[in-house]
Motif scaffolding. Structure first.
Motif, PDB file in Angstrom:
ATOM      1  N   ARG A 155      19.905  66.022  41.071  1.00  0.00           N
ATOM      2  CA  ARG A 155      18.950  64.746  40.813  1.00  0.00           C
ATOM      3  C   ARG A 155      17.477  65.625  40.710  1.00  0.00           C
ATOM      4  NH1 ARG A 155      15.249  61.738  43.100  1.00  0.00           N
ATOM      5  NH2 ARG A 155      15.374  63.070  45.097  1.00  0.00           N
ATOM      6  N   LYS A 156      17.221  66.356  41.675  1.00  0.00           N
ATOM      7  CA  LYS A 156      15.816  66.713  41.336  1.00  0.00           C
ATOM      8  C   LYS A 156      15.719  67.558  40.117  1.00  0.00           C
ATOM      9  CE  LYS A 156      14.722  66.664  46.410  1.00  0.00           C
ATOM     10  NZ  LYS A 156      14.523  67.576  47.545  1.00  0.00           N
ATOM     11  N   TYR A 157      16.588  68.184  39.770  1.00  0.00           N
ATOM     12  CA  TYR A 157      16.759  69.212  38.642  1.00  0.00           C
ATOM     13  C   TYR A 157      16.562  68.157  37.251  1.00  0.00           C
ATOM     14  CZ  TYR A 157      18.290  72.619  35.291  1.00  0.00           C
ATOM     15  OH  TYR A 157      18.770  73.605  33.995  1.00  0.00           O
ATOM     16  N   ASP A 196      21.934  65.897  45.536  1.00  0.00           N
ATOM     17  CA  ASP A 196      20.357  65.569  45.392  1.00  0.00           C
ATOM     18  C   ASP A 196      19.684  66.917  44.881  1.00  0.00           C
ATOM     19  OD1 ASP A 196      18.789  63.398  46.179  1.00  0.00           O
ATOM     20  OD2 ASP A 196      17.650  64.951  47.344  1.00  0.00           O
ATOM     21  N   GLN A 197      20.186  67.859  44.798  1.00  0.00           N
ATOM     22  CA  GLN A 197      19.644  69.073  44.297  1.00  0.00           C
ATOM     23  C   GLN A 197      19.541  68.999  42.888  1.00  0.00           C
ATOM     24  OE1 GLN A 197      17.697  70.287  47.034  1.00  0.00           O
ATOM     25  NE2 GLN A 197      17.617  71.975  45.829  1.00  0.00           N
ATOM     26  N   GLU A 245      15.238  65.326  37.230  1.00  0.00           N
ATOM     27  CA  GLU A 245      13.675  65.000  36.914  1.00  0.00           C
ATOM     28  C   GLU A 245      12.815  66.258  36.457  1.00  0.00           C
ATOM     29  OE1 GLU A 245      12.710  61.052  39.742  1.00  0.00           O
ATOM     30  OE2 GLU A 245      12.364  63.168  40.688  1.00  0.00           O
ATOM     31  N   GLN A 246      13.043  67.302  37.021  1.00  0.00           N
ATOM     32  CA  GLN A 246      12.159  68.500  36.479  1.00  0.00           C
ATOM     33  C   GLN A 246      12.510  68.642  34.943  1.00  0.00           C
ATOM     34  OE1 GLN A 246      13.637  71.599  39.096  1.00  0.00           O
ATOM     35  NE2 GLN A 246      12.456  70.818  40.682  1.00  0.00           N
TER      36      GLN A 246
END
Length: 372
Positions: A65-67, A62-63, A69-70
């Motif tokens: 995934r967030k990366y 999930d980290q 999006e960033q």
């Protein structure tokens, strides 16, 4: 009359100019990838085997995934957590494809067959399966050579144990887990030939209480360092409560047991997710079986705990540089199995195919491999 006609013609011309100008501006914005309406975003979905707060495997994904999006603002991601492996996974992956997701990442071994079935029904969707081996024209696999980081953490454990008994809380007896145990043990015994690694199976990925209890059983058997292939920090917490050391996995687990965690073998999925999504967007993606080495940055070690001496760090760094350069890899002979039989002769090393089908333990492991 003529004035009215001229006025109407001028009004029509202005409207036409404005419409043409707006259309041109819209195309320029689209090309630059800025100010795109939400509907134009590339939809990417993730399916997780555990909760995002597990502090382990799912948390690391999930980290990533967030990366993603960033780094790629024109990508819109969604995820579904705690999806059981098996029939239910096929339903969930199908729903994600039906909702317009153009790329779907399935992040656990048990999703492989379900994803393959769905991929055959949706040829215009790109499917990526983590840790598996089955592919299709629109489905690839991805993983990292975690065994390289495992070996290095084994060096730390081998130098820090006093009892020469190290416990290993293991999930399922599949090649991935067996490979990790073997790599860790080879690392341990490279610096401490008298040490042994005792294995206990839980047959779980995420069960904090059961995994902690498994660690306690190993501690009761004399282990003074606990390692794991589990998704929760339960084994780390058991080690701290006993006043001994531990090796984390998936993410930096020191926050959960700061007095115990020597280091952790960690995943860094973000760059892979960014590169893969970029390739799909640019029409350059092709189905493959990616197994990235430590030099790609997909696996690494977390920072050391303050209890790890400089000389141990130096030993690890020296071996890490050999791995990064490609001059040496973990499963290079001679390697013996539990029975003392040479499985990998001196001067040779295991092939990827052999490593991906591990079904035996190396010398120094105490435990058996149950039949699946």
């Amino acid at each position: 009359m003529w004035r009215k006609m001229i006025a109407l013609l001028m009004l029509a011309s202005m409207l036409l100019f404005n419409l043409t100008g707006c259309g041109s501006s819209s195309k320029q914005e689209q090309k630059a990838g800025e100010n795109k309406p939400a509907g134009d975003k590339l939809k990417v979905a993730f399916i997780y085997v555990g909760p995002v707060g597990d502090a382990g495997w799912t948390y690391a994904h999930d980290q990533g995934r967030k990366y993603l999006e960033q780094q790629l603002p024109n990508v819109e991601t969604t995820y579904i957590e705690s999806v059981p492996e098996g029939a239910d996974a096929e339903r969930v992956i199908t729903e994600l494809a039906e909702k317009g997701n153009k790329i779907i990442f399935a992040t656990s071994f048990g999703y492989m067959d379900a994803m393959l079935k769905v991929a055959q029904k949706y040829p215009d969707v790109v499917f990526l399966h983590c840790s598996g081996y089955k592919t299709a024209p629109n489905m690839g696999t991805y993983f990292g050579r975690m065994y390289q980081a495992r070996y290095l953490t084994g060096i730390v454990a081998g130098k820090m144990t006093k009892s020469n008994t190290i416990g290993y809380v293991a999930a399922f007896p599949i090649p991935e887990v067996i490979r990790g145990i073997n790599a860790f043990t080879l690392g341990v015994r490279s610096v401490n030939p008298n040490a042994k690694v005792k294995v206990v199976w839980t047959n779980t990925w995420y069960d904090p209480a059961k995994e902690k209890d498994a660690a306690k059983s190993l501690l009761d058997a004399g282990a003074d360092v606990i390692a794991q292939h589990q998704d929760t920090p339960g084994p780390q917490q058991a080690a701290q409560e006993k006043g001994v050391y531990s090796i984390g996995y998936n993410s930096d687990m020191s926050a959960y047991a700061p007095k115990a965690v020597l280091t952790s073998a960690v995943w860094n999925w973000g760059p892979y997710y960014v590169n893969t999504v970029k390739a799909v967007k640019e029409g350059k993606w092709k189905s493959e079986q990616y197994w990235g080495p430590m030099s790609d940055g997909i696996v690494n070690l977390a920072p050391y705990g303050p209890m790890v001496p400089a000389e141990v760090k130096d030993l690890v760094e020296k071996k890490k540089q050999e791995i990064l350069s490609g001059s040496w890899d973990v499963f290079t002979g001679p390697i013996k199995d539990q029975n003392g039989q040479v499985r990998v002769p001196a001067g040779s090393k295991m092939t990827d195919e052999q490593m991906l089908s591990f079904d035996w333990f190396v010398e120094g492991v105490e435990g058996t491999i149950p039949k699946q």
